[in-house]
Design a protein around this motif. Structure first.
Motif: not given
Length: 146
Positions: A17-18, A47-48, A96-97, A10-12
């Motif tokens: 995004l990272v 901002p994220a 982003l990727a 589980v990711l936030t």
């Protein structure tokens, strides 16, 4: 395992995004200096990521790297990214990727493979995908190339 339970799958949204950025960079088995610089600058500017502490990103990158080294690590990471993000943030993750993959002026085969897996899992519109990739490539074009 990080404090947010990454080892449980589980990711936030910020972690996802990272992971998208770092997996794109590491998908060709090497993370270049331009890729690291681009990831760092995006985390510092966007901002994220404003509410996050300084060493947070390096922990996430290490967690992602550990997962990438496992069998079907790339597939697992893509599933985790998709599962953590709303449709709008999936577009952001892909952008982003693509930005990271383009930052060293050449999208390599491993990076293309990762982007393809991400695109398919996110069910992105092909025209949107092409636009995001093209925008990333032209932003990194050197004036010295002409």
């Amino acid at each position: 395992m990080n404090s947010n339970g990454t080892s449980s799958g589980v990711l936030t949204p910020q972690e996802a995004l990272v992971y998208a950025m770092f997996a794109a960079a590491a998908s060709d088995r090497t993370v270049s200096q331009p890729e690291l610089l681009r990831i760092n600058s995006m985390v510092a500017e966007l901002p994220a990521f404003r509410s996050l502490g300084g060493d947070w990103m390096s922990r996430e990158a290490q967690d992602c790297g550990r997962l990438l080294s496992k069998p079907d690590g790339m597939g697992k990471i893509v599933q985790m990214i998709v599962g953590a993000l709303s449709p709008d943030l999936r577009e952001t993750a892909y952008a982003l990727a693509a930005e990271v993959a383009s930052s060293d002026l050449a999208i390599k085969d491993g990076e293309r493979e990762f982007l393809k897996l991400l695109e398919e899992a996110m069910q992105l519109d092909p025209l949107l995908k092409a636009a995001l990739e093209k925008a990333a490539v032209v932003r990194h074009r050197s004036i010295l190339e002409n």
